[in-house]
Design a protein around this motif. Structure first.
Motif, PDB file in Angstrom:
ATOM      1  N   ARG A 186      72.889  35.080  34.228  1.00  0.00           N
ATOM      2  CA  ARG A 186      73.863  36.373  33.903  1.00  0.00           C
ATOM      3  C   ARG A 186      74.311  37.059  35.260  1.00  0.00           C
ATOM      4  NH1 ARG A 186      73.175  41.846  33.929  1.00  0.00           N
ATOM      5  NH2 ARG A 186      74.325  42.987  32.480  1.00  0.00           N
ATOM      6  N   TYR A 203      79.022  40.149  30.032  1.00  0.00           N
ATOM      7  CA  TYR A 203      78.945  39.630  28.758  1.00  0.00           C
ATOM      8  C   TYR A 203      79.664  38.391  28.741  1.00  0.00           C
ATOM      9  CZ  TYR A 203      77.268  44.216  28.675  1.00  0.00           C
ATOM     10  OH  TYR A 203      76.507  45.364  29.078  1.00  0.00           O
ATOM     11  N   VAL A 243      67.592  41.338  28.559  1.00  0.00           N
ATOM     12  CA  VAL A 243      68.038  40.770  27.348  1.00  0.00           C
ATOM     13  C   VAL A 243      69.603  40.813  27.316  1.00  0.00           C
ATOM     14  CG1 VAL A 243      67.696  40.037  25.006  1.00  0.00           C
ATOM     15  CG2 VAL A 243      65.791  40.787  26.345  1.00  0.00           C
ATOM     16  N   GLY A 244      70.497  40.219  26.422  1.00  0.00           N
ATOM     17  CA  GLY A 244      71.708  40.309  26.465  1.00  0.00           C
ATOM     18  C   GLY A 244      72.374  41.462  26.557  1.00  0.00           C
ATOM     19  N   ASN A 266      67.277  46.136  27.792  1.00  0.00           N
ATOM     20  CA  ASN A 266      66.089  46.110  28.869  1.00  0.00           C
ATOM     21  C   ASN A 266      64.895  45.404  28.049  1.00  0.00           C
ATOM     22  OD1 ASN A 266      67.943  48.528  30.035  1.00  0.00           O
ATOM     23  ND2 ASN A 266      67.522  46.961  31.317  1.00  0.00           N
ATOM     24  N   THR A 312      68.037  53.969  27.566  1.00  0.00           N
ATOM     25  CA  THR A 312      66.953  53.867  26.481  1.00  0.00           C
ATOM     26  C   THR A 312      65.447  53.586  27.349  1.00  0.00           C
ATOM     27  OG1 THR A 312      68.197  52.986  24.769  1.00  0.00           O
ATOM     28  CG2 THR A 312      66.211  53.074  24.358  1.00  0.00           C
ATOM     29  N   ARG A 313      65.755  52.690  28.429  1.00  0.00           N
ATOM     30  CA  ARG A 313      64.671  52.167  29.289  1.00  0.00           C
ATOM     31  C   ARG A 313      64.070  53.507  29.948  1.00  0.00           C
ATOM     32  NH1 ARG A 313      64.301  51.489  34.548  1.00  0.00           N
ATOM     33  NH2 ARG A 313      62.985  49.820  35.380  1.00  0.00           N
ATOM     34  N   THR A 351      64.776  47.602  24.739  1.00  0.00           N
ATOM     35  CA  THR A 351      65.376  48.651  24.536  1.00  0.00           C
ATOM     36  C   THR A 351      66.655  48.945  24.832  1.00  0.00           C
ATOM     37  OG1 THR A 351      65.073  49.538  27.178  1.00  0.00           O
ATOM     38  CG2 THR A 351      63.047  49.514  25.795  1.00  0.00           C
ATOM     39  N   GLY A 352      67.403  49.675  23.978  1.00  0.00           N
ATOM     40  CA  GLY A 352      68.939  49.692  24.024  1.00  0.00           C
ATOM     41  C   GLY A 352      69.331  50.511  23.123  1.00  0.00           C
ATOM     42  N   THR A 353      70.730  51.155  23.181  1.00  0.00           N
ATOM     43  CA  THR A 353      71.190  52.168  22.367  1.00  0.00           C
ATOM     44  C   THR A 353      71.612  51.541  21.204  1.00  0.00           C
ATOM     45  OG1 THR A 353      72.491  53.271  24.252  1.00  0.00           O
ATOM     46  CG2 THR A 353      73.324  53.603  21.950  1.00  0.00           C
TER      47      THR A 353
HETATM   48  C1  LIG Z   1      73.211  44.229  29.506  1.00  0.00           C
HETATM   49  C2  LIG Z   1      72.506  45.534  28.877  1.00  0.00           C
HETATM   50  N1  LIG Z   1      71.442  45.871  29.289  1.00  0.00           N
HETATM   51  C3  LIG Z   1      70.558  46.846  28.534  1.00  0.00           C
HETATM   52  C4  LIG Z   1      71.203  47.724  27.793  1.00  0.00           C
HETATM   53  C5  LIG Z   1      70.657  49.112  27.473  1.00  0.00           C
HETATM   54  O1  LIG Z   1      71.245  50.063  27.775  1.00  0.00           O
HETATM   55  P1  LIG Z   1      71.203  51.634  26.987  1.00  0.00           P
HETATM   56  O2  LIG Z   1      69.581  51.921  26.679  1.00  0.00           O
HETATM   57  O3  LIG Z   1      71.783  52.326  27.982  1.00  0.00           O
HETATM   58  O4  LIG Z   1      71.859  51.257  25.741  1.00  0.00           O
HETATM   59  C6  LIG Z   1      72.446  47.360  27.501  1.00  0.00           C
HETATM   60  C7  LIG Z   1      73.267  48.187  26.592  1.00  0.00           C
HETATM   61  O5  LIG Z   1      74.069  48.962  26.687  1.00  0.00           O
HETATM   62  C8  LIG Z   1      73.253  46.199  28.005  1.00  0.00           C
HETATM   63  O6  LIG Z   1      74.296  45.865  27.439  1.00  0.00           O
END
Ligand SMILES: Cc1ncc(COP(=O)(O)O)c(C=O)c1O
Length: 362
Positions: free
Chosen positions: A189, A204, A236-237, A240, A264-265, A304-306
């Protein structure tokens, strides 16, 4: 608690689309609210932003972003809390990350206070679009791109920042079901020195083929390894990744610049420290994860992610070796983190960190 004043020019939509919304089938990113925020960067400065009805946008075939991908975005959420107030979770972090992405892509920064004001006012205008159930939210998507028209590889002169809102379903309408993940050893990636730390379209686009192939094999998502050695875990895609190994919460360090610094991380790491959980941000070989599993020490894996906040991982598959984590069930750390964060977002738990921004009504 933070409250922001409103003073952006608003042109209201003549009629609302809200009557047509099926609130039981929102999904993610399919329904858009009545208004957007728009601001242009022209002649070296940001103009006054405005809130206008969501509508089509005219572009020329030579708009540089279509060709050279100078575009960045963000993702955050607004929630109704249990007292009927509107909360936005850590939008200052998204403002900072947007500007870090802007710097990497040679784009102008957008002032944090203007970013917060724009989001707050747009959410206030479209407050009826915020779903009310626990887990549902109004997803907020700022996107900034080069808007000049030319061919030739150089950065744009002019830019546009748009903020879109989209009501989204709870990620876990059917419960916190663990995902199965294919570890990619064929594609990468991001690489050290590349764009990984920026939230930009190219990352992406780079992930789409691997995602498609993983889906065809029955996996939900792809776990990326570092682009240099293809040995260390990145992310991950759109999440985190975190591992509970023994009694320690371990997550890849951000110092290689190939991982998006998730809000979120950072939230989970801060909460874990407060809860007395040992945390470690370091490089983790995929072989270390498998070895820990073999020794019975890999207790939990979660993203972890939004979008999902916490997404437990039930299965990992690397080069055909599949491991099942915690009997394919959500583990105690993942569950506690999910409940704590949702609790703060919903106003059920006290916000002792100043993470919640209140939206003033207009
Ligand atoms: C590639 C990637 N990694 C990690 C995250 C998690 O980030 P966040 O916790 O700010 O949503 C996201 C989502 O926004 C993302 O697209």
């Amino acid at each position: 608690m933070n409250v922001i004043e409103h003073n952006i020019k608003i042109t209201k939509a003549k009629s609302s689309k809200i009557e047509n919304v099926n609130w039981n089938a929102l999904g993610f990113g399919k329904v858009f609210s009545d208004h957007i925020f728009v601001v242009d960067y022209i002649n070296g400065q940001w103009e006054e932003g405005k809130i206008i009805p969501y509508s089509e946008m005219a572009i020329e075939p030579t708009m540089c972003t279509l060709h050279y991908g100078q575009t960045i975005f963000e993702g955050l959420k607004a929630y109704y809390d249990i007292n009927g107030e509107i909360n936005i979770f850590r939008p200052d972090k998204n403002a900072t990350r947007l500007n870090n992405s802007a710097t990497r892509l040679v784009m102008p920064e957008f002032p944090e206070e203007k970013f917060l004001e724009a989001i707050s006012e747009l959410v206030a205008v479209d407050k009826d679009w915020i779903p009310k159930e626990r887990g549902q939210a109004l997803y907020i998507r700022p996107v900034m791109f080069g808007s000049s028209n030319f061919l030739g590889v150089h950065s744009s002169e002019n830019y546009k920042l748009i903020i879109i809102c989209s009501p989204v379903a709870s990620y876990y309408a059917a419960g916190l079901k663990p995902v199965s993940i294919l570890v990619s050893h064929e594609y990468v990636r991001a690489v050290r020195g590349g764009l990984g730390m920026a939230k930009t379209a190219a990352n992406y686009a780079a992930s789409l083929l691997a995602g498609k192939e993983a889906k065809a094999k029955g996996f939900d998502q792809v776990l990326w390894l570092d682009g240099v050695h293809q040995e260390y875990v990145d992310e991950v895609g759109a999440m985190n990744i975190m591992f509970v190994i023994g009694d320690e919460l371990v997550t890849p360090t951000l110092d290689q610049g190939s991982i998006l610094p998730g809000v979120t991380r950072e939230t989970v790491l801060a909460l874990a420290k407060e809860k007395g959980i040992k945390t470690s941000e370091r490089r983790i070989r995929i072989s270390e994860v498998y070895d820990a599993h073999e020794r019975g020490e890999l207790k939990e894996v979660f993203g972890t992610g939004t979008a999902a906040i916490i997404s437990p991982v039930g299965k990992l598959n690397y080069k055909g070796r599949e491991i099942v984590i915690n009997n394919n069930e959500i583990g105690p750390v993942a569950h506690d983190m999910y409940e704590t964060i949702v609790g703060i977002q919903r106003g059920e738990t006290e916000d002792t960190h100043g993470w919640i921004h209140k939206v003033a009504s207009i």
